[in-house]
Design an enzyme around this catalytic site. Structure first.
Site, PDB file in Angstrom:
ATOM      1  N   HIS A  41      -3.756   7.051   2.288  1.00  0.00           N
ATOM      2  CA  HIS A  41      -4.070   5.714   1.767  1.00  0.00           C
ATOM      3  C   HIS A  41      -5.463   5.340   2.272  1.00  0.00           C
ATOM      4  CE1 HIS A  41      -3.981   1.550   0.817  1.00  0.00           C
ATOM      5  NE2 HIS A  41      -3.813   1.145   2.064  1.00  0.00           N
TER       6      HIS A  41
ATOM      7  N   CYS B 147       0.822  -1.230   0.000  1.00  0.00           N
ATOM      8  CA  CYS B 147       0.000   0.000   0.000  1.00  0.00           C
ATOM      9  C   CYS B 147       0.847   1.268   0.000  1.00  0.00           C
ATOM     10  CB  CYS B 147      -0.935  -0.005   1.194  1.00  0.00           C
ATOM     11  SG  CYS B 147      -1.995  -1.440   1.192  1.00  0.00           S
TER      12      CYS B 147
ATOM     13  N   ASN C 184     -10.136  -0.429  -0.824  1.00  0.00           N
ATOM     14  CA  ASN C 184      -8.674  -0.351  -0.734  1.00  0.00           C
ATOM     15  C   ASN C 184      -8.062  -0.950  -1.998  1.00  0.00           C
ATOM     16  OD1 ASN C 184      -5.976  -0.639  -0.122  1.00  0.00           O
ATOM     17  ND2 ASN C 184      -6.296  -1.508   1.911  1.00  0.00           N
TER      18      ASN C 184
END
Ligand code: UT7
Length: 332
Positions: A256, A116, A286
């Protein structure tokens, strides 16, 4: 000699058409729309459906859009970095496949694996290529087809992740716009809590690895949450304060998009109100390396020349960090 900074001069993005809603997930695993919304903030995520489609099929349109918006030809790209944990193949790199497909004949490129935080690692790497004076046009992509490595029988992971790709173009600037500072961290002791067990050289694919569900993302959510909520917030705060900026000086936080509660904690630590926080987790979930460039893509029309923006991420590795950017152009 004038100092060269790496300015972001264009943004492109791509998300697949298909929307996997919470209502649909309710039919697949033991979960509820209410649980997903309150624990994560996610309402739907995009899934790349169809035989033979891979991460590169999202990167290609994202980079093509970026070239169109900037008015450049793919031949002008010097280097293309694809941050991803879901490359089309182990090798060659997705970056190579993309360059070939878009006609970036003069570019070299590579994939970068930092989960990520991949886009921030890529941005930091790409900015140094520009600052060195050696390259004039570097494309940094964050892209993941998470649906390729998600077990849709595992309610702990399948509700979170989605597919998507975002890309930025970096070009030299001599007026001080662009990447100002990077604060990047990693800690391999976090590996047991978020990883994919098989498919690498440790556990090459066998019938047993497939039977034992070892080709899916494995996450111990609670532990990852605890680290993420502290470290992402701290990284964002650190980059703000070590550049002598206060909450008043920051125009946007670009976090994020893993969990709305982690995003809120990061904004709180920086003293930023919700209006200064980019959020699209409710629509995309996500997308791993895709989340930050997809936020820039969604919010591009709100960004003004000179805006100080802080990008912050936390992910598998563990990897985490923040990047401070002075935005280089007004909305078009
Ligand atoms: O992007 C890379 C980095 N990743 C992250 O930053 C993700 C960080 N982690 C998280 O966002 C959260 O930990 C999750 C969203 C994954 C999980 O939320 P949580 O509040 O930490 O839930 P939990 O794992 O502590 O589980 C709480 C309860 C458990 O039930 P019991 O033991 O209390 O009876 C779980 O079994 O919720 C249950 N549960 C679910 N219930 C309904 C877990 N998943 C689900 C689900 N639907 N999908």
């Amino acid at each position: 000699m004038q100092k060269i900074t790496a300015a972001i001069t264009a943004v492109g993005g791509y998300v697949p058409e298909y929307k996997l809603t919470n209502a649909e997930l309710e039919k697949m695993v033991d979960t509820t729309d209410e649980w997903i919304r309150t624990r994560t903030g996610i309402e739907e995520r995009r899934i790349l459906k169809g035989e033979g489609l891979a991460t590169s099929d999202m990167v290609v349109p994202a980079v093509e859009e970026l070239c169109r918006k900037r008015g450049i030809q793919p031949e002008e790209i010097d280097c293309l970095i694809v941050a991803t944990v879901t490359p089309d193949m182990v090798f060659p790199a997705t970056a190579n496949l993309v360059c070939e497909r878009i006609g970036a004949k003069n570019a070299w490129g590579f994939d970068l694996s930092a989960a990520c935080s991949g886009f921030l690692y890529g941005l930091s790497t790409g900015s140094m290529f520009i600052e060195s004076g050696r390259y004039k046009k570097v494309v940094v992509v964050g892209a993941d087809k998470m649906s390729a490595i998600i077990d849709y029988a595992d309610r702990a992971t399948c509700i979170i992740f989605g597919d998507g790709a975002g890309a930025v173009l970096l070009e030299p600037d001599t007026e001080g716009y662009g990447i100002q500072d990077c604060f990047l961290k990693s800690d391999g002791s976090g590996a047991p809590y978020l990883h994919m067990k098989a498919g690498g050289s440790l556990h090459p694919a066998t019938i047993a690895t497939v039977t034992n569900h070892m080709h899916y993302a494995y996450q111990e959510g609670k532990t990852v949450f605890k680290f993420a909520v502290t470290e992402m917030a701290d990284a964002a705060y650190q980059i703000m304060t070590r550049n002598n900026l206060s909450d008043q000086d920051i125009a946007w936080l670009v976090p994020h998009q893993a969990n709305k509660r982690i995003i809120d904690a990061t904004a709180d630590r920086m003293g930023l109100p919700a209006e200064k926080v980019m959020i699209n987790i409710q629509r995309y979930g996500n997308t791993t390396a895709g989340t930050i460039p997809l936020c820039l893509w969604d919010y591009e029309q709100k960004l003004k020349k000179g805006d100080n923006i802080v990008l912050a991420a936390f992910g598998g590795g563990f990897t985490w960090g923040s990047v401070l950017v002075k935005w280089a152009y007004d909305p078009k």
